[in-house]
Design a protein around this motif. Structure first.
Motif, PDB file in Angstrom:
ATOM      1  N   ASP A 143       0.846  -1.196   0.000  1.00 57.95           N
ATOM      2  CA  ASP A 143       0.000   0.000   0.000  1.00 57.95           C
ATOM      3  C   ASP A 143       0.882   1.247   0.000  1.00 57.95           C
ATOM      4  O   ASP A 143       1.363   1.672   1.055  1.00 57.95           O
ATOM      5  N   PRO A 144       1.113   1.849  -1.174  1.00 58.68           N
ATOM      6  CA  PRO A 144       1.960   3.049  -1.217  1.00 58.68           C
ATOM      7  C   PRO A 144       1.326   4.256  -0.542  1.00 58.68           C
ATOM      8  O   PRO A 144       1.994   5.286  -0.380  1.00 58.68           O
ATOM      9  N   GLN A 145       0.064   4.143  -0.130  1.00 58.52           N
ATOM     10  CA  GLN A 145      -0.588   5.247   0.593  1.00 58.52           C
ATOM     11  C   GLN A 145      -0.520   5.054   2.111  1.00 58.52           C
ATOM     12  O   GLN A 145      -1.254   5.705   2.853  1.00 58.52           O
ATOM     13  N   ALA A 146       0.379   4.190   2.556  1.00 56.53           N
ATOM     14  CA  ALA A 146       0.517   3.943   4.000  1.00 56.53           C
ATOM     15  C   ALA A 146       1.988   4.023   4.410  1.00 56.53           C
ATOM     16  O   ALA A 146       2.456   3.235   5.231  1.00 56.53           O
ATOM     17  N   LEU A 147       2.705   4.992   3.842  1.00 58.74           N
ATOM     18  CA  LEU A 147       4.131   5.144   4.118  1.00 58.74           C
ATOM     19  C   LEU A 147       4.397   6.445   4.867  1.00 58.74           C
ATOM     20  O   LEU A 147       3.838   7.491   4.530  1.00 58.74           O
ATOM     21  N   SER A 148       5.244   6.389   5.863  1.00 61.92           N
ATOM     22  CA  SER A 148       5.637   7.611   6.571  1.00 61.92           C
ATOM     23  C   SER A 148       6.867   8.208   5.908  1.00 61.92           C
ATOM     24  O   SER A 148       7.714   7.495   5.371  1.00 61.92           O
TER      25      SER A 148
END
Length: 285
Positions: free
Chosen positions: A197-202
Motif C-alpha cells: 500500500d503506497p498510501q501507507a508510508l511515513s
C-alpha cells in the motif's frame, strides 16, 4: 527485493540487499538496474531465484559508495503541491489536477552524495518524497489500478529546490529544480511486491538533527495510482522513468521568517518507511 547500485559515480555495479542485510553482487546476472531490467520479468525472476537459493556472492560494504538505485533514467516527472498539509502551509489551494514539472535525469545522485548549494542561492530548500519507478510502458491508462500495475518499485527521493529561482525569477519552476545534485535517489529500489500500500508510508526529514518533516502518503491529494494514470494522458511513461510524487508539510518555505533555508555545512537526513534512509552534507557549488 531491494535493488541498488554500488561503486564510484559513473561506474556503479548492480547489487541486492538480502533479507539478512547482506549486500549481494548481481553483476554476474545483469548488466545494470535500469528500465530494461525492470521490464524483463524473466530477468527479475532469475534474480529472485538466485537470491532465494543463496547463489549470489556477498559484497563487503565497508566504505562502499551507494549510487542511485536506477541507471539510464529516461525522465524524472515531478508532482507539485500533492499533500494537503503542504498546500496549507504555503497558502495554496489544493490543485484540481496534478501539477507537473520536470527534473533532468542528470540531477539524480546517490542517497549520501554531497548536495551543492547553487551559486547565488539564498533559498535552497528540502523536500522528502516518495519516488515511483515505472516498469511497463504506460500510455493513456484508464484507471488508478492500471497505474499501480505499471509501477516496478519505489524509492526515497530528495526534491531539493531553490525557491528564489523557482518562484521569483520568472518562467516555470524548472530553474529552481534542476540545479546539479538536486535529486538524491535511493538507497534502494524496493520492488512493488514489497510495498502493498503506497498510501501507507511515513516520510521524515531532519536538518542538523532537528525533525522538520513528518508526514504520510495517506495525505496525498492524488494517490500514486492516480498520478501514474494522469501523467500517462499527457506523455508516454517508459520503464526506468521516475515520478517524484510530492512532499508533505515542513519545508523551509512554509516556516515563519527568518525561514531556515539550507546553507553549506548543513546535514539533511531523510527516510520513507521501508525504503531506506539518505544523508547529505551540503557544500557550496
Amino acid at each position: 527485493m531491494k535493488l541498488l547500485r554500488v561503486g564510484t559515480a559513473g561506474a556503479e555495479r548492480p547489487a541486492l540487499l538480502d533479507a539478512d542485510g547482506t549486500l549481494r553482487d548481481l553483476s554476474g546476472l545483469v548488466e545494470d538496474i535500469d528500465g530494461a531490467l525492470l521490464a524483463d520479468d524473466a530477468a527479475l525472476g532469475r534474480i529472485r531465484a538466485a537470491a532465494e537459493a543463496g547463489e549470489l556472492p556477498a559484497v563487503d560494504a565497508t566504505g562502499l559508495r551507494i549510487g542511485p538505485p536506477l541507471g539510464r533514467i529516461g525522465k524524472v516527472v515531478c508532482i507539485g503541491l500533492n499533500y494537503y498539509d503542504h498546500a496549507r502551509e504555503v497558502g495554496a489551494e489544493p490543485p484540481a489536477e496534478p501539477v507537473i514539472f520536470f527534473k533532468a535525469a542528470d540531477t539524480v545522485v546517490g542517497p549520501n552524495d554531497t548536495v551543492l548549494v547553487p551559486r547565488g542561492s539564498v533559498k535552497t530548500d528540502w523536500e522528502v518524497e516518495l519516488a515511483v519507478v515505472i516498469g511497463r510502458t504506460a500510455r493513456y491508462l484508464g484507471s488508478a489500478e492500471e497505474g499501480l500495475a505499471h509501477v516496478a518499485g519505489y524509492a526515497v527521493a530528495h526534491d531539493v529546490s531553490e525557491r528564489e529561482f523557482q518562484i521569483e525569477r520568472g518562467g516555470t519552476w524548472d530553474k529552481g529544480k534542476n540545479c546539479e545534485t538536486f535529486n538524491p535517489l535511493g538507497p534502494w529500489l524496493v520492488t512493488a511486491d514489497e510495498v502493498p500500500d503506497p498510501q501507507a508510508l511515513s516520510l521524515k526529514l531532519w536538518v542538523n538533527g532537528e525533525l522538520k518533516q513528518d508526514g504520510t502518503t495517506a495525505d496525498q491529494i492524488f494517490p500514486v495510482g492516480e498520478v501514474v494514470r494522469y501523467v500517462s494522458q499527457f506523455m508516454t511513461l517508459y520503464p526506468g522513468d521516475v515520478i517524484n510524487t510530492g512532499t508533505p508539510a515542513g519545508v523551509a518555505m512554509g516556516q515563519p521568517e527568518p525561514k531556515p533555508y539550507l546553507r553549506s555545512g548543513d546535514v539533511v537526513e531523510l527516510e520513507v518507511s521501508g525504503l531506506g534512509r539518505q544523508r547529505q552534507e551540503l557544500k557550496d557549488a
